[in-house]
Design an enzyme around this catalytic site. Structure first.
Site, PDB file in Angstrom:
ATOM      1  N   TRP A   1       0.821  -1.209   0.000  1.00 36.15           N
ATOM      2  CA  TRP A   1       0.000   0.000   0.000  1.00 36.15           C
ATOM      3  C   TRP A   1       0.861   1.268   0.000  1.00 36.15           C
ATOM      4  O   TRP A   1       1.871   1.363   0.697  1.00 36.15           O
ATOM      5  CB  TRP A   1      -0.906   0.035   1.239  1.00 36.15           C
ATOM      6  CG  TRP A   1      -1.752   1.277   1.268  1.00 36.15           C
ATOM      7  CD1 TRP A   1      -2.934   1.470   0.632  1.00 36.15           C
ATOM      8  CD2 TRP A   1      -1.449   2.503   1.935  1.00 36.15           C
ATOM      9  NE1 TRP A   1      -3.389   2.744   0.865  1.00 36.15           N
ATOM     10  CE2 TRP A   1      -2.501   3.397   1.652  1.00 36.15           C
ATOM     11  CE3 TRP A   1      -0.375   2.926   2.741  1.00 36.15           C
ATOM     12  CZ2 TRP A   1      -2.523   4.695   2.153  1.00 36.15           C
ATOM     13  CZ3 TRP A   1      -0.407   4.227   3.230  1.00 36.15           C
ATOM     14  CH2 TRP A   1      -1.470   5.096   2.947  1.00 36.15           C
TER      15      TRP A   1
ATOM     16  N   GLN B   1       6.324   0.237   9.392  1.00 37.12           N
ATOM     17  CA  GLN B   1       6.761  -0.966   8.693  1.00 37.12           C
ATOM     18  C   GLN B   1       8.186  -1.361   9.082  1.00 37.12           C
ATOM     19  O   GLN B   1       8.513  -2.543   9.178  1.00 37.12           O
ATOM     20  CB  GLN B   1       6.706  -0.750   7.180  1.00 37.12           C
ATOM     21  CG  GLN B   1       5.297  -0.618   6.641  1.00 37.12           C
ATOM     22  CD  GLN B   1       5.263  -0.558   5.138  1.00 37.12           C
ATOM     23  OE1 GLN B   1       5.898  -1.352   4.468  1.00 37.12           O
ATOM     24  NE2 GLN B   1       4.519   0.376   4.592  1.00 37.12           N
TER      25      GLN B   1
ATOM     26  N   HIS C   1       8.806  -5.515   8.464  1.00 34.77           N
ATOM     27  CA  HIS C   1       7.789  -5.650   7.421  1.00 34.77           C
ATOM     28  C   HIS C   1       8.371  -5.657   6.005  1.00 34.77           C
ATOM     29  O   HIS C   1       7.648  -5.967   5.053  1.00 34.77           O
ATOM     30  CB  HIS C   1       6.765  -4.521   7.549  1.00 34.77           C
ATOM     31  CG  HIS C   1       5.507  -4.739   6.765  1.00 34.77           C
ATOM     32  ND1 HIS C   1       4.608  -5.760   7.045  1.00 34.77           N
ATOM     33  CD2 HIS C   1       4.996  -4.081   5.688  1.00 34.77           C
ATOM     34  CE1 HIS C   1       3.602  -5.699   6.196  1.00 34.77           C
ATOM     35  NE2 HIS C   1       3.809  -4.692   5.362  1.00 34.77           N
TER      36      HIS C   1
ATOM     37  N   ASP D   1       7.927  -7.778  12.657  1.00 35.32           N
ATOM     38  CA  ASP D   1       6.877  -7.085  11.913  1.00 35.32           C
ATOM     39  C   ASP D   1       5.723  -6.723  12.843  1.00 35.32           C
ATOM     40  O   ASP D   1       5.123  -7.591  13.473  1.00 35.32           O
ATOM     41  CB  ASP D   1       6.381  -8.000  10.783  1.00 35.32           C
ATOM     42  CG  ASP D   1       5.494  -7.277   9.783  1.00 35.32           C
ATOM     43  OD1 ASP D   1       5.012  -6.179  10.082  1.00 35.32           O
ATOM     44  OD2 ASP D   1       5.282  -7.849   8.694  1.00 35.32           O
TER      45      ASP D   1
ATOM     46  N   SER E   1       2.929  -7.469   1.315  1.00 32.96           N
ATOM     47  CA  SER E   1       1.931  -6.732   2.088  1.00 32.96           C
ATOM     48  C   SER E   1       0.582  -6.710   1.354  1.00 32.96           C
ATOM     49  O   SER E   1       0.018  -7.766   1.079  1.00 32.96           O
ATOM     50  CB  SER E   1       2.452  -5.320   2.381  1.00 32.96           C
ATOM     51  OG  SER E   1       1.720  -4.709   3.407  1.00 32.96           O
ATOM     52  N   LEU E   2       0.058  -5.536   1.000  1.00 34.82           N
ATOM     53  CA  LEU E   2      -1.191  -5.476   0.240  1.00 34.82           C
ATOM     54  C   LEU E   2      -1.072  -6.280  -1.053  1.00 34.82           C
ATOM     55  O   LEU E   2      -2.022  -6.952  -1.470  1.00 34.82           O
ATOM     56  CB  LEU E   2      -1.550  -4.019  -0.077  1.00 34.82           C
ATOM     57  CG  LEU E   2      -2.712  -3.782  -1.044  1.00 34.82           C
ATOM     58  CD1 LEU E   2      -4.007  -4.336  -0.482  1.00 34.82           C
ATOM     59  CD2 LEU E   2      -2.846  -2.289  -1.365  1.00 34.82           C
TER      60      LEU E   2
ATOM     61  N   PHE F   1       3.556   5.538   7.826  1.00 38.61           N
ATOM     62  CA  PHE F   1       3.328   4.129   7.499  1.00 38.61           C
ATOM     63  C   PHE F   1       4.659   3.411   7.298  1.00 38.61           C
ATOM     64  O   PHE F   1       4.849   2.277   7.758  1.00 38.61           O
ATOM     65  CB  PHE F   1       2.463   4.025   6.250  1.00 38.61           C
ATOM     66  CG  PHE F   1       1.823   2.673   6.056  1.00 38.61           C
ATOM     67  CD1 PHE F   1       0.870   2.202   6.949  1.00 38.61           C
ATOM     68  CD2 PHE F   1       2.159   1.875   4.975  1.00 38.61           C
ATOM     69  CE1 PHE F   1       0.270   0.962   6.768  1.00 38.61           C
ATOM     70  CE2 PHE F   1       1.572   0.636   4.786  1.00 38.61           C
ATOM     71  CZ  PHE F   1       0.624   0.176   5.680  1.00 38.61           C
ATOM     72  N   LEU F   2       5.592   4.065   6.620  1.00 37.60           N
ATOM     73  CA  LEU F   2       6.923   3.488   6.428  1.00 37.60           C
ATOM     74  C   LEU F   2       7.622   3.274   7.765  1.00 37.60           C
ATOM     75  O   LEU F   2       8.286   2.252   7.981  1.00 37.60           O
ATOM     76  CB  LEU F   2       7.774   4.398   5.543  1.00 37.60           C
ATOM     77  CG  LEU F   2       7.483   4.370   4.039  1.00 37.60           C
ATOM     78  CD1 LEU F   2       8.245   5.490   3.352  1.00 37.60           C
ATOM     79  CD2 LEU F   2       7.851   3.030   3.440  1.00 37.60           C
ATOM     80  N   ALA F   3       7.475   4.233   8.670  1.00 36.84           N
ATOM     81  CA  ALA F   3       8.130   4.121   9.978  1.00 36.84           C
ATOM     82  C   ALA F   3       7.606   2.921  10.749  1.00 36.84           C
ATOM     83  O   ALA F   3       8.373   2.195  11.399  1.00 36.84           O
ATOM     84  CB  ALA F   3       7.916   5.411  10.775  1.00 36.84           C
TER      85      ALA F   3
END
Length: 273
Positions: free
Chosen positions: A27, A158, A246, A218, A89-90, A154-156
């Site tokens: 995502w 992950q 992740h 994760d 992931s997605l 979101f990256l952080a």
């Protein structure tokens, strides 16, 4: 050398020679997320990346309804025959959908499936570890005002727990910025897929050889849920990288490539015999 295929509605990119691997990203991302990982594979495989509809170079292609089934149906015609599809992931949800529709979709003949840091259901629920619903709701509300800041957060999350978290975030952010920004509707509906898609009752019907690769650190796909996934899909091979989060292909590219090479080689050897 990269071959850019633009004579089709969806853009795909191919490099390397050998049996086919097809990569689907997560995502908020695009195929740039795999830029530093692909060179580990191209001496042995022909690697194709496809931006999910609504993202990257396919940002203008937004199916309706925007769900995992529609994404899989749109991508299916561009997957080379006898491919192993690798979904992160997605992208792993979409890859699982592709494996499920494989026998019913004319021309789609998958050889195998690999999910990286993915699951049949991302959101937490009764007796099911996953992402807290209020966290996804927060991301959805933040999207309205600032996509880049939302993606950064979101990256952080992950990379959280990885010893190389800062470098991992910088690497992914740098590569995905080279592609067009995603469609806003696709971003919002992509989060909706993460919060609603539930393949738990379906994955036992996946018949192609499957590898599920996880990172023990994760926070989005907790290792506490891996046993449940194994119960639902006992045919799948499971590998957990102890020091990865992740994005194991970013933090541990050689180890991830070795695992993928071993699985893919075994799958294609079965084909040859």
């Amino acid at each position: 050398m990269k071959d850019l295929h633009t004579n089709t509605p969806l853009v795909t990119r191919t490099q390397g020679t050998g049996n086919d691997l097809v990569f689907l990203h997560g995502w908020g991302m695009n195929s740039g997320a795999f830029t530093s990982f692909i060179p580990y594979l191209t001496n042995s495989f022909r690697v194709t990346t496809i931006d999910l509809p609504g993202f990257g170079e396919n940002a203008q292609h937004v199916p309706s309804p925007y769900d995992a089934e529609s994404l899989a149906q749109m991508i299916a015609p561009y997957i080379p025959p006898e491919s192993i599809v690798v979904g992160w992931s997605l992208g792993g949800l979409v890859a699982q959908r592709l494996a499920l529709i494989g026998k019913d979709f004319k021309g789609l003949a998958l050889k195998g499936l690999v999910t990286i840091a993915s699951t049949p259901r991302f959101i937490a629920g009764p007796c099911w570890p996953g992402i807290a619903g209020d966290l996804l709701a927060m991301f959805e509300s933040q999207l309205e005002s600032n996509y880049n800041r939302t993606l950064e957060r979101f990256l952080a999350i992950q990379a959280m727990g990885s010893d190389t978290a800062r470098q991992d975030i910088k690497a992914i952010r740098g590569h995905i910025s080279e592609y067009p920004e995603p469609d806003q509707h696709a971003l919002k509906q992509g989060l909706r897929i993460l919060s609603t898609e539930d393949l738990r009752q379906d994955i036992g019907r996946i018949t192609v050889p499957t590898l599920r690769l996880y990172g023990r650190l994760d926070s989005l796909v907790p290792t506490s849920g891996i046993d449940r996934i194994c119960e639902l899909h006992p045919q799948a091979d499971t590998v957990v990288l102890p020091h990865a989060a992740h994005a194991p292909f970013i933090s541990h590219p050689q180890q991830s490539a070795d695992i993928l090479f071993s699985f893919a080689s075994s799958v294609y050897q079965q084909k040859a015999s």
